[in-house]
Design a protein around this motif. Structure first.
Motif, short mmCIF file in Angstrom:
data_model
loop_
_atom_site.label_atom_id
_atom_site.label_comp_id
_atom_site.label_asym_id
_atom_site.label_seq_id
_atom_site.Cartn_x
_atom_site.Cartn_y
_atom_site.Cartn_z
N LEU A 138 0.83 -1.21 0.00
CA LEU A 138 0.00 0.00 0.00
C LEU A 138 0.86 1.26 0.00
CD1 LEU A 138 -2.89 -0.89 2.49
CD2 LEU A 138 -3.06 -0.52 0.03
N ARG A 139 1.94 1.26 0.80
CA ARG A 139 2.82 2.43 0.84
C ARG A 139 3.45 2.69 -0.53
NH1 ARG A 139 4.29 -0.07 5.93
NH2 ARG A 139 3.50 1.19 7.68
N VAL A 140 3.91 1.62 -1.18
CA VAL A 140 4.52 1.78 -2.51
C VAL A 140 3.50 2.29 -3.52
CG1 VAL A 140 5.62 0.55 -4.42
CG2 VAL A 140 6.30 0.05 -2.06
N LEU A 141 2.28 1.73 -3.49
CA LEU A 141 1.24 2.16 -4.42
C LEU A 141 0.86 3.62 -4.18
CD1 LEU A 141 -1.10 -0.97 -4.51
CD2 LEU A 141 0.44 -0.16 -6.30
N ILE A 142 0.80 4.03 -2.92
CA ILE A 142 0.48 5.43 -2.61
C ILE A 142 1.56 6.35 -3.18
CG2 ILE A 142 0.30 7.09 -0.72
CD1 ILE A 142 -1.07 4.88 0.90
N ALA A 143 2.82 5.95 -3.03
CA ALA A 143 3.91 6.77 -3.57
C ALA A 143 3.85 6.85 -5.09
CB ALA A 143 5.26 6.19 -3.12
N LEU A 144 3.58 5.71 -5.75
CA LEU A 144 3.50 5.72 -7.21
C LEU A 144 2.32 6.56 -7.69
CD1 LEU A 144 4.29 1.96 -8.02
CD2 LEU A 144 5.79 3.94 -8.30
N CYS A 145 1.17 6.43 -7.03
CA CYS A 145 0.00 7.23 -7.42
C CYS A 145 0.28 8.72 -7.24
CB CYS A 145 -1.21 6.81 -6.59
SG CYS A 145 -1.89 5.19 -7.06
N CYS A 147 3.20 10.27 -7.41
CA CYS A 147 4.09 10.70 -8.49
C CYS A 147 3.32 10.83 -9.81
CB CYS A 147 5.26 9.72 -8.64
SG CYS A 147 6.38 9.69 -7.22
N ALA A 148 2.43 9.86 -10.07
CA ALA A 148 1.65 9.91 -11.31
C ALA A 148 0.74 11.12 -11.34
CB ALA A 148 0.84 8.62 -11.47
#
Length: 374
Positions: A347-354, A356-357
């Protein structure tokens, strides 16, 4: 008479031979007058026999036809067959322009048919500057060709600036990008709520640290003591709970299946671990419990209390204390806990990627809007 016929025949043959080698070159210009920067076309027509080789003037795009007149484009040669394929007409067009006002002399063009050079006629071109109307300042001067090669003046009123028509292709990227940003923001918000509340995707069942057998047994005996009504009104239930507590303790303490053994089998097995003196009172307790449960033997309250004390004493005599210097066990995680920890990191990685996107798409939308509105 014969001599006259021979002369006539010879003349016909010579005319035929001259006609066979004859070619014509014709040239014309679309407009004799231009404004600076306007374009016009020159058409060069060559007519010759179908088997003859024709070489046009060596002009190319951006070459100079004469000083001040530039060739903008050399069009492909158009071929048309004549006289049932015996002769042909080749047409070459040149697009020309000029950026200096003057009267230009366009020299004849040289066309080679086989080895014979043919010259076209010369042309003239008049180039005008753009006139400025200092009287009608609110109108624009528009010059058009009236069809005869002359420029005619037409005054037209100045028109307001018109907005460009709406084009979905221009705004599609902005609209789709905005929708994608909204979707990513909602998804990021949901993931943040999950992470902040600490609600794991997989429910974790945490197991409490296992107590030593004697502590478990003493807690159970304390519970039995609090329910004194069983000791006076229901001796069978009282002794069942008391002996089950002892059986569980013995099973955990010595590692054999005391819950599946009879009282005498338990005592015999304990003889390998304890001395006779330690087992004397425990033997008496099990015998009394068997009489109460199977022979409907009635006991007194004092006897019940004494047997409770016997159980406590046996547990205290045989308990195994935990070594205070023993190294504490490292915490371990169940497979469910490991999956939950991995899900949180995901979840933390997905939040960071979202995030940035979202930033990248917003920047692209701003740049696109600047291009459209700038």
């Amino acid at each position: 008479m014969k001599i006259k016929n021979i002369i006539l025949l010879t003349a016909c043959v010579l005319c035929s031979l001259m006609t066979k080698a004859q070619g014509t070159v014709d040239i014309k210009i679309d407009s004799l007058q231009l404004l600076i920067g306007q374009q016009t076309g020159i058409t060069l027509d060559v007519t010759c026999n179908a088997n003859q080789n024709v070489v046009f003037p060596p002009l190319s795009d951006r070459s100079m036809l004469t000083k001040g007149v530039e060739v903008v484009k050399v069009c492909p040669i158009d071929t048309q067959m004549l006289n049932e394929g015996k002769r042909m007409q080749l047409t070459q067009r040149y697009i020309i322009t000029s950026f200096d006002s003057a009267l230009y002399y366009l020299p004849p063009m040289d066309v080679i048919i086989d080895t014979t050079h043919y010259k076209s006629k010369a042309l003239a071109l008049r180039v005008f500057t753009v006139p400025v109307d200092t009287v009608h300042v609110d109108k624009l001067l528009h010059l058009e060709n009236d069809g005869s090669g002359k420029l005619v003046d037409y005054h037209e009123a100045v028109k307001d600036i018109e907005d460009a028509p709406f084009s979905w292709d221009d705004w599609a990227n902005v609209v789709y990008g905005s929708l994608l940003v909204i979707l990513l923001m909602v998804l990021t918000f949901v993931m943040l709520v999950w992470l902040k509340q600490g609600n794991p995707i997989i429910r974790i069942i945490r197991h409490k640290a296992k107590l030593p057998p004697h502590q478990v047994a003493m807690k159970e005996i304390e519970r039995i003591k609090e329910e004194k009504t069983w000791a006076s009104e229901d001796s069978k239930e009282y002794y069942t709970q008391l002996t089950d507590t002892l059986r569980n303790y013995i099973q955990e303490r010595y590692g054999f299946r005391a819950m599946d053994m009879t009282s005498s089998e338990i005592i015999d097995r304990l003889m390998q671990e304890n001395d006779e003196e330690a087992l004397a009172e425990l033997r008496q307790l099990f015998e009394t419990a068997d009489l109460v449960k199977f022979a409907k033997y009635s006991t007194l309250v004092n006897e019940n209390d004494a047997n409770l004390v016997t159980a406590v004493n046996y547990i205290n005599q045989t308990k195994q204390e935990v070594d205070p210097n023993a190294k504490a066990e490292e915490p371990t995680y169940t497979p469910e806990e490991m999956r939950s920890i991995g899900m949180k990191w995901t979840l933390r990685v997905l939040i960071a990627l979202c995030s940035c996107a979202i930033i990248a798409i917003v920047v692209l939308i701003i740049i696109r809007l600047a291009d459209l509105l700038g």
